[in-house]
Design an enzyme around this catalytic site. Structure first.
Site, short mmCIF file in Angstrom:
data_model
loop_
_atom_site.label_atom_id
_atom_site.label_comp_id
_atom_site.label_asym_id
_atom_site.label_seq_id
_atom_site.Cartn_x
_atom_site.Cartn_y
_atom_site.Cartn_z
CG HIS A 151 -16.54 -87.05 36.12
ND1 HIS A 151 -17.14 -88.28 36.31
CD2 HIS A 151 -16.24 -86.58 37.36
CE1 HIS A 151 -17.20 -88.54 37.60
NE2 HIS A 151 -16.66 -87.53 38.27
CD GLU A 152 -14.47 -83.40 38.26
OE1 GLU A 152 -15.29 -83.02 39.13
OE2 GLU A 152 -13.84 -84.47 38.35
CG HIS A 169 -19.54 -84.19 39.94
ND1 HIS A 169 -20.36 -85.05 40.63
CD2 HIS A 169 -18.33 -84.82 39.83
CE1 HIS A 169 -19.67 -86.16 40.92
NE2 HIS A 169 -18.45 -86.04 40.44
CD GLU A 211 -17.75 -89.37 41.57
OE1 GLU A 211 -17.08 -89.43 40.52
OE2 GLU A 211 -18.01 -88.31 42.15
#
Length: 290
Positions: free
Chosen positions: A144-145, A148, A224
């Site tokens: 997930h990071e 980003h 997100e």
């Protein structure tokens, strides 16, 4: 949970400092010397708006290291550290970005990514995350990071913040000038902005700044969903990210400094100022994704 992302507050502080410096240099007097010069004001608002946002972006990584007391993993000293670095490297290669710096910070379950450039970024996870999740779930959070970073979310949020800053600076001074002109109608002896201008501008900077923060938070929530989908794509399956989110929903929320909260895995719970959507909405979005 802190309600407004650290990036927004850092940005507001930078804009405030720039505003004070501009006032000391007589910019306000110049803008209103012969009536309100809208062209000059727009230029001033653009410099102030994007200047604050860009400076905040450029200092985001050192600020994150300082505020979280980050332990950087330059040379892994344990199997866990080696696994974290290896996982970040695997996803970075898959996403086509440079290897981020990797760190661990003390705290409840959370993680974040930051940095001004895709190839010079930072990924950090908390000790609480490592202690309360399975490796597959931690892997999903790291994905997930990395998503980003690969999506360019910090730069995107900087541009959005810059536009909103410009709007706040421009509109507050237009209204401030109108209020000051109304209060001093019939007074031909005074020149330059009066107390009505300064008071109105300060109040409107604050009020409109909060309104702008709501818009920025909305955009953050949309990013997100993309980062969750990005994690699923990097792992080749969406169940680990769904499991990680479900587990996060049942754990104490780890707080992050406002400067990096927008790029964390969990965020504030307030509706309008929330930087992250509710956990159940994120899980539903993954379930419905093709």
């Amino acid at each position: 949970m802190k309600r407004i992302l650290l990036f927004v507050l850092t940005n507001v502080m930078v804009v405030a400092v720039l505003g004070i410096v501009a006032s000391l240099l007589g910019v306000n007097r110049f803008l209103t010397a012969n009536g309100l010069n809208l062209t000059a004001l727009l230029g001033f608002a653009l410099v102030m708006g994007f200047g604050g946002a860009i400076i905040s972006l450029l200092i985001s990584k050192p600020m994150a290291k300082w505020t979280t007391k980050l332990h950087m993993i330059d040379n892994p000293q344990s199997p866990d550290e080696a696994w974290i670095v290896g996982t970040v490297r695997k996803f970075a290669d898959k996403a086509g970005i440079g290897m981020p710096e990797v760190g661990i910070f003390e705290g409840e379950p959370n993680a974040f990514a930051t940095g001004a450039f895709k190839n010079s970024s930072l990924v950090a996870v908390s000790t609480g995350l490592l202690q309360n999740m399975t490796r597959e779930e931690v892997e999903a959070v790291i994905g997930h990071e990395v998503a980003h970073i690969a999506n360019g979310d910090m730069v995107t949020m900087t541009l959005i913040q810059g536009v909103m800053n410009t709007f706040v600076v421009f509109l507050s001074r237009v209204i401030g000038y109108a209020v000051d002109s109304f209060l001093r109608r019939g007074d031909d002896r005074s020149s330059g902005p009066g107390i009505g201008y300064y008071v109105s501008t300060i109040v409107l900077d604050i009020v409109l700044g909060f309104a702008a923060a709501i818009v920025v938070a909305w955009f953050s929530r949309q990013r997100e969903f993309r980062a969750d989908a990005g994690s699923a794509a990097l792992m080749g399956q969406k169940q680990p990210m769904m499991n990680a989110l479900a587990r996060l929903g049942g754990l104490p929320a780890g707080e992050l400094p406002k400067a990096v909260e927008a790029m964390g895995i969990t965020g504030s719970i307030g509706k309008l100022f929330a930087t992250h959507p509710p956990i159940e909405e994120r899980i539903a979005a993954l379930q419905n994704a093709r």
